[in-house]
Enzyme design. Structure first.
Site, PDB file in Angstrom:
ATOM      1  N   PHE A  24       0.838  -1.208   0.000  1.00 23.30           N
ATOM      2  CA  PHE A  24       0.000   0.000   0.000  1.00 23.30           C
ATOM      3  C   PHE A  24       0.865   1.248   0.000  1.00 23.30           C
ATOM      4  O   PHE A  24       2.060   1.213   0.349  1.00 23.30           O
ATOM      5  CB  PHE A  24      -0.967   0.003   1.189  1.00 23.30           C
ATOM      6  CG  PHE A  24      -0.300   0.145   2.531  1.00 23.30           C
ATOM      7  CD1 PHE A  24      -0.100   1.400   3.102  1.00 23.30           C
ATOM      8  CD2 PHE A  24       0.121  -0.968   3.241  1.00 23.30           C
ATOM      9  CE1 PHE A  24       0.508   1.542   4.341  1.00 23.30           C
ATOM     10  CE2 PHE A  24       0.730  -0.849   4.483  1.00 23.30           C
ATOM     11  CZ  PHE A  24       0.926   0.409   5.034  1.00 23.30           C
ATOM     12  N   CYS A  25       0.262   2.355  -0.426  1.00 22.63           N
ATOM     13  CA  CYS A  25       0.933   3.649  -0.440  1.00 22.63           C
ATOM     14  C   CYS A  25      -0.142   4.721  -0.298  1.00 22.63           C
ATOM     15  O   CYS A  25      -1.266   4.408   0.099  1.00 22.63           O
ATOM     16  CB  CYS A  25       1.741   3.824  -1.725  1.00 22.63           C
ATOM     17  SG  CYS A  25       0.752   3.631  -3.226  1.00 22.63           S
ATOM     18  N   THR A  26       0.160   5.952  -0.616  1.00 23.46           N
ATOM     19  CA  THR A  26      -0.793   7.036  -0.386  1.00 23.46           C
ATOM     20  C   THR A  26      -2.042   6.898  -1.247  1.00 23.46           C
ATOM     21  O   THR A  26      -3.163   6.864  -0.742  1.00 23.46           O
ATOM     22  CB  THR A  26      -0.132   8.398  -0.656  1.00 23.46           C
ATOM     23  OG1 THR A  26       1.070   8.509   0.107  1.00 23.46           O
ATOM     24  CG2 THR A  26      -1.076   9.538  -0.282  1.00 23.46           C
ATOM     25  N   ILE A  42      -4.087   4.370   0.652  1.00 21.23           N
ATOM     26  CA  ILE A  42      -4.600   4.794   1.956  1.00 21.23           C
ATOM     27  C   ILE A  42      -5.785   5.749   1.796  1.00 21.23           C
ATOM     28  O   ILE A  42      -6.790   5.640   2.504  1.00 21.23           O
ATOM     29  CB  ILE A  42      -3.490   5.472   2.783  1.00 21.23           C
ATOM     30  CG1 ILE A  42      -2.352   4.486   3.058  1.00 21.23           C
ATOM     31  CG2 ILE A  42      -4.047   6.026   4.099  1.00 21.23           C
ATOM     32  CD1 ILE A  42      -1.093   5.156   3.594  1.00 21.23           C
TER      33      ILE A  42
END
Length: 243
Positions: free
Chosen positions: A182-184, A210
């Site tokens: 996952f990332c932003t 996110i």
């Protein structure tokens, strides 16, 4: 009152004319009251924009009218003030730099996990087949320090180009587990999941990152705030500025 619409969006799609597209997009945004950053490359487009809702959405609608951008999806939030100082449109070698030209999400994405499914997995620590779920934060260390999912792996990356070597070094820790990168907003974990799968890891990506998780299920399982690359600095699970 929050009257400024903020959006983030990206799409891995072949672009044969990134230099000329950059000039065209610059003209389009100059005709509207928009600020932010747009990156264009042969592999796709990445954008962060803010302004009056009609201008932001109008610009996105124009993009989606082109077949190559028809699948573009946006994540929206609101702020009381304009979070960007200026409007930049740039032609780059990659819309998210990894320096691994063989990793091309436009040719085929890794499997994605939607936010509702991930929240269910987090409640038990297992996926729907009973395998252990491991969350892997693909962001830089300073971003992770503002907030991340409880128990997520953090390899203390200083820049995203370090990810492939870090993945190889930690490969044995991830074998026989279901790894969710996952990332932003989703763009980094698109490439990260493909790298992991090349290394033989059963990796998926969190669809929408996110911000998409916050939008659809809130902050369940997430500790802290999410760092964003504008003057808001961080947003909470309600997508409200906290920085």
């Amino acid at each position: 009152m929050a009257s400024v619409l903020n959006i983030s969006a990206y799409l891995f799609t072949p672009i044969d004319d990134p230099a000329s597209l950059r000039s065209e997009l610059q003209e389009r945004v100059d005709a509207r009251s928009l600020r932010g950053t747009i990156l264009v490359a042969e592999e796709g487009i990445n954008l962060f924009l803010a302004g009056p809702a009609e201008d932001v959405r109008g610009f996105v609608d124009e993009l989606r009218a082109e077949e190559r951008f028809a699948a573009l999806t946006t994540k929206e939030s609101w702020s009381a003030e304009q979070p960007f100082r200026k409007m930049l449109v740039k032609h780059k070698r990659e819309i998210i730099r990894m320096d691994r030209p063989a990793i091309r999400p436009a040719a085929g994405r890794a499997p994605a996990v939607d936010p509702v499914t991930l929240r269910r997995w987090l409640e038990t620590g297992r996926d729907d087949d009973g395998r252990e779920v491991v969350l892997l934060d693909t962001r830089n260390a300073f971003e992770v320090d503002h907030g991340t999912f409880a128990g997520a792996l953090d390899w203390r990356l200083e820049k995203f180009t370090e990810f492939p070597d870090a993945a190889a070094a930690h490969r044995d820790e991830l074998v026989d587990k279901t790894v969710v990168s996952f990332c932003t907003g989703g763009i980094r974990c698109e490439k990260a999941a493909l790298v992991l799968r090349e290394d033989g890891i059963d990796a998926r990506q969190l669809d929408g990152g996110i911000l998409g998780y916050f939008e659809h299920v809130g902050g369940d399982g997430f500790d802290g705030d999410c760092f964003v690359f504008d003057e808001r600095r961080t947003v909470d699970a309600r997508l409200q500025p906290t920085g």
